[in-house]
Design an enzyme around this catalytic site. Structure first.
Site, PDB file in Angstrom:
ATOM      1  N   HIS A 176       0.836  -1.202   0.000  1.00 15.30           N
ATOM      2  CA  HIS A 176       0.000   0.000   0.000  1.00 15.30           C
ATOM      3  C   HIS A 176       0.878   1.263   0.000  1.00 15.30           C
ATOM      4  CE1 HIS A 176      -3.687   2.329   1.270  1.00 15.30           C
ATOM      5  NE2 HIS A 176      -2.744   3.149   1.695  1.00 15.30           N
ATOM      6  N   GLU A 177       1.777   1.345   0.956  1.00 21.38           N
ATOM      7  CA  GLU A 177       2.632   2.534   1.039  1.00 21.38           C
ATOM      8  C   GLU A 177       3.548   2.630  -0.177  1.00 21.38           C
ATOM      9  OE1 GLU A 177       1.708   4.662   3.011  1.00 21.38           O
ATOM     10  OE2 GLU A 177       0.478   3.365   4.280  1.00 21.38           O
ATOM     11  N   HIS A 231       1.671   4.363  -2.909  1.00 21.71           N
ATOM     12  CA  HIS A 231       1.754   5.829  -2.751  1.00 21.71           C
ATOM     13  C   HIS A 231       3.125   6.319  -3.230  1.00 21.71           C
ATOM     14  CE1 HIS A 231      -1.952   6.730  -0.663  1.00 21.71           C
ATOM     15  NE2 HIS A 231      -1.688   5.961   0.373  1.00 21.71           N
ATOM     16  N   HIS A 277       3.423   6.647  -6.913  1.00 23.18           N
ATOM     17  CA  HIS A 277       2.709   7.852  -7.344  1.00 23.18           C
ATOM     18  C   HIS A 277       3.634   9.066  -7.230  1.00 23.18           C
ATOM     19  CE1 HIS A 277      -1.515   9.991  -7.045  1.00 23.18           C
ATOM     20  NE2 HIS A 277      -0.969  10.147  -8.227  1.00 23.18           N
TER      21      HIS A 277
HETATM   22 ZN   LIG Z   1      -3.002   5.225   1.952  1.00 27.54          ZN
END
Ligand SMILES: [Zn+2]
Length: 680
Positions: free
Chosen positions: A469-470, A473, A476
């Protein structure tokens, strides 16, 4: 050259932060100088004798304060990941200075005049799409704060803002006082039946710390959650559950009912003053969902699909409780308890069973391999740049041609000075200036189990998905490719920001991806696929009820903030019951009220935004569905995701970006399928 290293150009590899040379004593003077310099840059924009243009006003504004931003990034990242008393004290001192500085900008009438003049002529200017977005964003940062209002209405707006911040503060103080006030002291050990040892131990320690005999339970989550999940004594679960559900709803000094009504009315008034129909219209103007009508139909559509499954699950759980303990009606304080029992019976999944397959180093490699297969990124560990703690790992990220994409920091283990949880952040944004594409410095921070002398760091499955998940990010941030720093990377509408992170989690459930890294740390054997299937199944356990619960909160939020005349609402409880009428499973509890303790929307920043949890799930499931259609490592789909989403930041409306990637608007079907709410 300044004596203060924070005020100089960093003469370091890739201009990374020179952590080893930064002293705590550098921060405060650097902040003060940084604010002074940023102010001078703003003044230069205002005092420019040339008439306002996009370049000399909007662009200049976006590139101003670069030094101050750099100081802030380093400082606040340290305050989260490696803080100490000195840093915390500086934070207290610096935060009001920074908010004063940002108010000075948004309330500056001369600056607004210039911005407005460019904004008015926007159709005559030959602007790129990104420039139009930037102009819009800058203009709105003033207009949404009342810059267009006549003087007397500006005054009213300030009054409302002042009252609102006091009410929100009071709301939070009341909840905190309610939480701290309640204690449940248990002196008969048999009342602890069912609780895990850890929870008992913590309760004993808590009692001791308050010079009490026995076991003490409170409404703090680490104390409350294990009790209502595991304690066999129904009456005690009820006592705790009723206390938690009636915070701010006892008609006493800590009651929040009037505060809720006042906040709702003031927000509505504020929105009207600025020309919006409701508070929800005001908030959603800067969201992918755009309008309350769209949010409402989004929530209702999911509700229609989730409700039959939720009712079925509830009926089963009721029957299970009946068989097990002879209950005839499941109450609110029984839900978590019997759900846990049923889950154990169905899956008997144990973290310890999975952990050997997820050695931290293997999982990191896994994330890097996935990023390489999808986006051609290469990660090489480097040792020639400074770190703020020896545990931090540092990487150079390059593309297939060897060009620098990003510097990447990864900080995995808990320690004193690091806050809880996991997050992604950056030390430097990406932007393009004078034809030069300045690459970002991105970081992820987690709190995973540390290795010991005999065992490496082995992650729970939950930690594996957290890492992905991290890392999503982080991608991105790393793949950002925009001109303006305020539109770069993760600077997007907040109902869009969880797409890149949540979509990455999907790879953790796929055989093809797990084969790349999920091997036993001792035997080297690949994780058995029946275990993977079990993980998948248990992940959607009671998904109908979970979905219904999330939707009920979203609907309650919209019912408070999307109504045209909140003045007519007189009873919080009645209003709430009406909003919940389509989502209730458990029998009504007279003593309880959700709104009076709904801190997300009445204290935090989630008003008209609670729907975004589900919204983001719909997006990530729909996006991953596209990958699954073409193959989870499809270069074609990955390239589209990179070109239209990851690299674009906030340069365009997220719906436009998404449609360009997907070829159509997101649909809820993929989420409903993944959640097992409709047939595959
Ligand atoms: Zn998040």
């Amino acid at each position: 050259m300044s004596q203060n290293i924070l005020l100089n150009t960093f003469e370091t590899p890739y201009t990374t932060s020179p952590f080893s040379k930064i002293k705590d004593s550098h921060f405060l003077p650097a902040f003060k100088q940084g604010i002074k310099d940023a102010k001078a840059e703003i003044d230069a924009i205002i005092n420019n004798s040339d008439s306002p243009t996009f370049e000399n006003t909007i662009e200049a504004l976006d590139f101003s304060g670069e030094q101050l931003d750099r100081i802030s990034s380093i400082f606040f990242n340290l305050n989260s990941a490696e803080t100490n008393d000195t840093i915390q004290k500086i934070a207290q001192e610096v935060s009001p200075l920074l908010s004063e500085f940002s108010n000075d900008i948004t309330l500056n009438e001369d600056l607004f005049e210039r911005v407005k003049s460019v904004y008015k002529s926007k159709n005559e200017l030959d602007l790129t799409t990104e420039q139009q977005t930037l102009l819009d964003k800058k203009y709105k940062s003033f207009s949404r704060n009342g810059a267009n209002l006549p003087e007397d209405k500006k005054e009213t707006l300030r009054e409302i803002d002042k009252k609102l911040s006091q009410l929100k503060l009071k709301f939070g103080e009341n909840i905190l006082a309610e939480t701290n006030k309640f204690e449940m002291l248990i002196t008969d050990e048999s009342d602890l039946s069912g609780l895990p040892d850890g929870a008992k131990e913590a309760a004993k320690q808590l009692a001791e710390s308050k010079q009490k005999e026995g076991w003490l339970f409170t409404l703090d989550y680490p104390s409350y959650i294990p009790f209502v999940t595991y304690a066999d004594k129904r009456e005690l679960r009820k006592e705790l559950s009723l206390a938690a559900g009636s915070k701010g709803f006892k008609n006493d000094a800590l009651d929040n009912q009037k505060i809720v009504l006042d906040i709702v009315k003031l927000r509505h008034e504020r929105a009207n003053l600025l020309g919006y129909k409701t508070h929800a219209h005001f908030v959603l103007e800067e969201r992918m969902a755009e309008t309350p009508e769209k949010v409402q139909s989004f929530l209702n559509e999911l509700l229609e699909k989730a409700k039959p499954a939720a009712e079925r699950e509830f009926k089963n759980l009721n029957e299970f409780a009946g068989e097990l303990d002879g209950l005839d009606q499941l109450q609110k304080w029984d839900g978590a308890y019997y759900a846990e029992k049923l889950k154990q019976k169905l899956f008997s999944l144990d973290d310890e069973l999975l952990k050997p397959y997820f050695k931290l180093e293997n999982v990191i490699d896994g994330a890097f391999i996935v990023a390489n297969k999808l986006f051609d990124l290469n990660f090489k560990e480097i040792h020639d740049i400074d770190k703020y703690h020896e545990d931090v790992l540092t990487y150079k990220v390059t593309d297939s041609k060897g060009n620098l994409v990003s510097i990447f920091y990864a900080d995995f283990f808990p320690r004193a000075g690091k806050r809880n949880g996991a997050w992604m952040t950056s030390f430097k944004p990406q932007y393009i200036k004078d034809g030069y594409n300045s690459r970002p410095h991105v970081s992820i921070v987690c709190n995973f189990t540390k290795p010991t002398k005999s065992k490496p760091s082995l992650l729970t499955f939950n930690e594996v998905t957290t890492l992905f998940h991290e890392f999503g990010h982080a991608l991105h941030g790393m793949l950002a490719n925009t001109t303006y720093p305020s539109l770069s990377g993760t600077s997007v509408y907040w109902d869009f920001v969880e797409l890149p992170s949540q979509v990455m989690e999907n790879w953790c459930y796929e055989k093809e991806a797990l084969e790349l890294f999920a091997t036993h740390y001792e035997t080297g054997k690949l994780i058995p696929m029946d275990l993977v299937e079990k993980i998948k199944e248990s992940a959607t356990f009671h998904e109908g009820m979970q979905t219904l619960r999330q939707l009920s909160f979203g609907l309650l939020d919209m019912s408070w903030h999307g109504v045209a005349s909140p003045k007519t609402i007189s009873s919080v409880k009645e209003h709430e019951s009406e909003a919940f009428k389509n989502t209730t499973l458990y029998p009504e509890v007279e003593e309880n009220c959700m709104s009076t303790a709904f801190a997300h929307i009445f204290q935090g920043g989630y008003s008209s935004g609670y729907y975004s949890y589900k919204w983001a799930e719909v997006l990530d499931a729909d996006a991953f569905e596209y990958f699954k259609e073409e193959g989870i490592f499809s270069k074609e789909v990955a390239n589209k995701f990179k070109d239209h989403v990851l690299s674009q930041g906030g340069t365009e409306n997220p719906m436009t970006l998404y449609k360009r990637f997907r070829g159509q608007e997101p649909k809820p079907e993929a989420l409903l399928k993944r959640a097992g709410l409709i047939k595959k």
